[in-house]
Write a protein that holds these residues in place. Structure first.
Motif, mmCIF file in Angstrom:
data_model
loop_
_atom_site.group_PDB
_atom_site.id
_atom_site.type_symbol
_atom_site.label_atom_id
_atom_site.label_comp_id
_atom_site.label_asym_id
_atom_site.label_seq_id
_atom_site.Cartn_x
_atom_site.Cartn_y
_atom_site.Cartn_z
ATOM 1 N N ASP A 1 27.659 -5.424 -23.358
ATOM 2 C CA ASP A 1 26.668 -5.038 -22.664
ATOM 3 C C ASP A 1 26.372 -6.069 -21.340
ATOM 4 O OD1 ASP A 1 25.285 -3.291 -24.565
ATOM 5 O OD2 ASP A 1 25.235 -5.236 -25.773
ATOM 6 N N PHE A 2 25.623 -5.745 -20.360
ATOM 7 C CA PHE A 2 25.492 -6.785 -19.227
ATOM 8 C C PHE A 2 24.138 -7.404 -19.449
ATOM 9 C CE2 PHE A 2 28.204 -3.185 -17.129
ATOM 10 C CZ PHE A 2 29.142 -4.219 -17.081
ATOM 11 N N VAL A 3 24.205 -8.827 -19.226
ATOM 12 C CA VAL A 3 22.806 -9.584 -18.870
ATOM 13 C C VAL A 3 22.929 -9.953 -17.464
ATOM 14 C CG1 VAL A 3 21.691 -11.627 -19.525
ATOM 15 C CG2 VAL A 3 22.870 -10.135 -21.370
ATOM 16 N N VAL A 4 21.797 -9.677 -16.749
ATOM 17 C CA VAL A 4 21.922 -9.869 -15.393
ATOM 18 C C VAL A 4 20.888 -10.575 -15.008
ATOM 19 C CG1 VAL A 4 22.098 -8.424 -13.080
ATOM 20 C CG2 VAL A 4 23.413 -7.417 -15.048
ATOM 21 N N THR A 5 21.149 -11.387 -13.780
ATOM 22 C CA THR A 5 19.944 -12.159 -13.121
ATOM 23 C C THR A 5 19.836 -11.815 -11.715
ATOM 24 O OG1 THR A 5 21.173 -14.111 -12.735
ATOM 25 C CG2 THR A 5 19.930 -14.079 -14.815
ATOM 26 N N SER A 6 18.468 -11.744 -11.257
ATOM 27 C CA SER A 6 18.364 -11.499 -9.914
ATOM 28 C C SER A 6 17.200 -12.493 -9.359
ATOM 29 C CB SER A 6 17.902 -10.097 -9.477
ATOM 30 O OG SER A 6 16.688 -9.955 -10.386
ATOM 31 N N GLY A 7 17.236 -13.327 -8.319
ATOM 32 C CA GLY A 7 16.563 -14.388 -8.036
ATOM 33 C C GLY A 7 16.803 -15.043 -6.822
ATOM 34 N N ASP A 8 18.086 -14.544 -6.025
ATOM 35 C CA ASP A 8 18.388 -15.417 -4.877
ATOM 36 C C ASP A 8 17.086 -15.240 -3.884
ATOM 37 O OD1 ASP A 8 19.424 -16.747 -3.042
ATOM 38 O OD2 ASP A 8 21.320 -15.245 -2.662
ATOM 39 N N ASN A 9 16.602 -16.315 -3.455
ATOM 40 C CA ASN A 9 15.804 -16.367 -2.562
ATOM 41 C C ASN A 9 15.764 -17.428 -1.370
ATOM 42 O OD1 ASN A 9 13.312 -15.120 -1.693
ATOM 43 N ND2 ASN A 9 11.953 -16.461 -2.850
ATOM 44 N N GLY A 10 17.181 -17.436 -1.049
ATOM 45 C CA GLY A 10 17.424 -18.691 0.022
ATOM 46 C C GLY A 10 17.872 -18.501 1.113
ATOM 47 N N GLU A 11 17.607 -16.989 1.363
ATOM 48 C CA GLU A 11 18.197 -16.717 2.964
ATOM 49 C C GLU A 11 17.259 -17.035 4.123
ATOM 50 O OE1 GLU A 11 20.194 -12.841 5.355
ATOM 51 O OE2 GLU A 11 19.610 -12.715 3.195
ATOM 52 N N TYR A 12 15.969 -16.940 3.833
ATOM 53 C CA TYR A 12 15.101 -16.968 4.748
ATOM 54 C C TYR A 12 13.575 -17.229 4.234
ATOM 55 C CZ TYR A 12 14.863 -12.352 3.936
ATOM 56 O OH TYR A 12 14.595 -11.048 3.220
ATOM 57 N N PRO A 13 12.657 -18.010 4.865
ATOM 58 C CA PRO A 13 11.238 -18.117 4.463
ATOM 59 C C PRO A 13 10.723 -16.778 3.799
ATOM 60 C CG PRO A 13 11.358 -19.389 6.409
ATOM 61 C CD PRO A 13 12.749 -18.321 6.348
ATOM 62 N N SER A 14 10.473 -16.845 2.521
ATOM 63 C CA SER A 14 10.093 -15.571 1.733
ATOM 64 C C SER A 14 9.471 -15.960 0.621
ATOM 65 C CB SER A 14 11.259 -14.636 1.573
ATOM 66 O OG SER A 14 10.774 -13.619 0.856
ATOM 67 N N PRO A 15 8.393 -15.130 0.217
ATOM 68 C CA PRO A 15 7.584 -15.657 -0.994
ATOM 69 C C PRO A 15 8.303 -15.211 -2.279
ATOM 70 C CG PRO A 15 6.539 -13.380 -0.158
ATOM 71 C CD PRO A 15 7.727 -13.893 1.034
ATOM 72 N N PRO A 16 7.969 -15.593 -3.260
ATOM 73 C CA PRO A 16 8.329 -15.030 -4.693
ATOM 74 C C PRO A 16 8.355 -13.547 -4.798
ATOM 75 C CG PRO A 16 6.817 -16.815 -4.958
ATOM 76 C CD PRO A 16 6.680 -16.414 -3.653
ATOM 77 N N LYS A 17 9.370 -12.958 -5.622
ATOM 78 C CA LYS A 17 9.535 -11.490 -5.490
ATOM 79 C C LYS A 17 9.204 -10.977 -6.994
ATOM 80 C CE LYS A 17 11.984 -11.538 -1.594
ATOM 81 N NZ LYS A 17 12.000 -12.996 -1.475
#
Length: 498
Positions: free
Chosen positions: A339-355
């Protein structure tokens, strides 16, 4: 309802149609609700204007302008009318929320982690800059990088220094094949289209590590290397994820007579984070699963015909703001299928609030090269998740790190151990969880006692425009933050004298 552009008035429906026409050519259409109004207007849409050929002067001002123009991804002439672009801006301005959509409530992260005991590494050259950490179970050691000083460092199971190798690059990947180590080096941690990456062979000579051979050089920001016999000729080939920035690719390198490497491009675009090798269709040949970030934000399985030619199968795709950061292939539900265990959390490209959509997702194998998402655990800035049965109770737990936690409201997100209790995941962490900014993590039996330990890698000086890091915390990282934190599993006691 109408919206007002620069030169004319258009209906909101027309503006939406323009957005769906022009904002879904390279990726899935991003709904306005995915970001707050200010981030759309001040950050995302101006960047899109550059990619639509509306601001060639922005490319000319970039320090890597020559490489950007050569990439072919930045048109020198507009691909959209100015009034149409303004209508798209007005559409997002009208439809996006004033405030960012909040993250779904996360179960309280308790501060009484019983499963692991934290032990900071005793070796510290200076501020933590660990891009890679790898547990070597056979030697009971931890290999880790120092990206600022460009070293490969080795510590023992108690965190004591063993040896260091100056590599003159930034190690991000480490794969062992017998007595050989393949060291993937990204060139520069910061986004760049100048190809400075390398793949080098490291060996032990007279008991010490030496950089014996540079296999690949001047490649675009490689992030991961895998090893497999792709074409069935009995030689082990290399599968290299060249993430790049605007320029990158996923390729396999065929070992031919004389030890030369011949490149075969699998995916001619940037963004591949890493790969996993498995025979997904049962034909006896190694296939490749690859997670691609950037604007594609998708998981592909590339089916191998046995001769090194691949057929892509799209497994899932997210919107272009998803920020995928890692995945692993593991049998999560213990049914014998990966199975796949996947993370999404990259927030480093520009000023941006939590997603609100950042977190951990589990995709279960349904057979027939189909996977269904069955679990989402919200976690701001999730960067890696390792699913194992850490407490040996028969089900799968998850250890996770966040590189972009919400330090204002929930700093404990930095590291979370999600213990599986009858399908419910109870969150816990250790008391010194914010003593480092954890970028990377590995799992393995570091002390030879038969249970699964963890090693966390601290990279303090990474992107921070999107999060507020308190001054006191940065001072802690600079003055005494450990490069590596060992989390020793308390399931078994280490063997006496070892």
């Amino acid at each position: 309802m109408t919206v007002h552009g620069m030169d004319q008035t258009v209906t909101l429906a027309k503006a939406e149609a323009l957005a769906r026409q022009h904002c879904a050519t390279c990726h899935l259409f991003p709904e306005p609700k995915l970001l707050d109004k200010a981030t759309w207007i001040n950050q995302v849409l101006p960047r899109m204007a550059i990619r639509m050929g509306l601001s060639p002067e922005s490319v000319n001002r970039h320090p890597e302008s020559e490489a950007l123009w050569k990439s072919g991804r930045f048109p020198k002439e507009p691909t959209i009318l100015g009034i149409d672009y303004q209508a798209i801006v007005e559409y997002y301005k009208n439809k996006a929320p004033n405030l960012p959509v909040a993250q779904k409530p996360l179960a309280k992260i308790e501060l009484n982690l019983q499963q692991f005991s934290a032990q900071a590494s005793r070796f510290r050259r200076n501020v933590g800059a660990v891009n890679m950490v790898r547990i070597d179970e056979k030697r009971r050691q931890v290999f880790h990088s120092d990206g600022l000083n460009q070293y490969l460092d080795v510590i023992d199971s108690n965190g004591k220094w063993v040896e260091s190798l100056k590599v003159d690059n930034v190690p991000v990947g480490f794969e062992e094949d017998g007595e050989e180590f393949f060291l993937t080096m990204i060139g520069t941690f910061s986004p760049s289209d100048i190809p400075r990456g390398e793949l080098s062979l490291v060996k032990k000579e007279n008991g010490r590590l030496v950089k014996s051979e540079t296999l690949l050089s001047k490649i675009p920001r490689p992030t991961h290397t895998n090893i497999a016999d792709i074409n069935g000729d009995g030689r082990k080939d290399l599968i290299v994820s060249m993430y790049g920035n605007n320029i990158g690719r996923l390729s396999w390198f065929e070992k031919i007579n004389g030890g030369e490497l011949k490149e075969h491009v699998i995916l001619p675009r940037s963004g591949t984070l890493s790969t996993a090798i498995h025979d997904f269709n049962g034909d006896g040949t190694p296939d490749i699963a690859a997670l691609i970030a950037q604007e594609l934000e998708a998981m592909y399985i590339f089916l191998n015909d046995g001769k090194g030619t691949f057929e892509p199968r799209l497994i899932f795709q997210g919107h272009p703001l998803m920020g995928h950061s890692s995945f692993e292939l593991t049998d999560f539900n213990k049914d014998g299928q990966p199975d796949f265990v996947v993370t999404s959390g990259d927030n480093g490209e520009y000023p941006s609030p939590p997603k609100s959509y950042h977190g951990i997702r589990v995709y279960l194998n349904q057979g027939g090269i189909k996977f269904n998402q069955v679990l989402f655990i919200p976690l701001n800035g999730a960067f890696r998740a390792l699913a194992r049965d850490y407490d040996n109770d028969g089900d799968t737990d998850i250890a996770a790190i966040s590189y972009f936690p919400n330090y204002k409201t929930s700093p404990r997100e930095s590291f979370v151990y999600f213990r599986n209790e009858n399908g419910q995941f109870k969150a816990n962490t250790f008391r010194t969880c914010i003593s480092g900014r954890w970028l990377t993590m590995d799992a393995g039996d570091i002390d030879g006692d038969g249970d699964i330990d963890l090693a966390l890698g601290n990279y303090a000086y990474g992107p921070n425009e999107a999060i507020h890091i308190p001054d006191f915390l940065m001072k802690i990282w600079e003055q005494r933050g450990p490069p590596v934190m060992i989390l020793r599993n308390n399931l078994h006691q280490p063997k006496i004298g070892q």
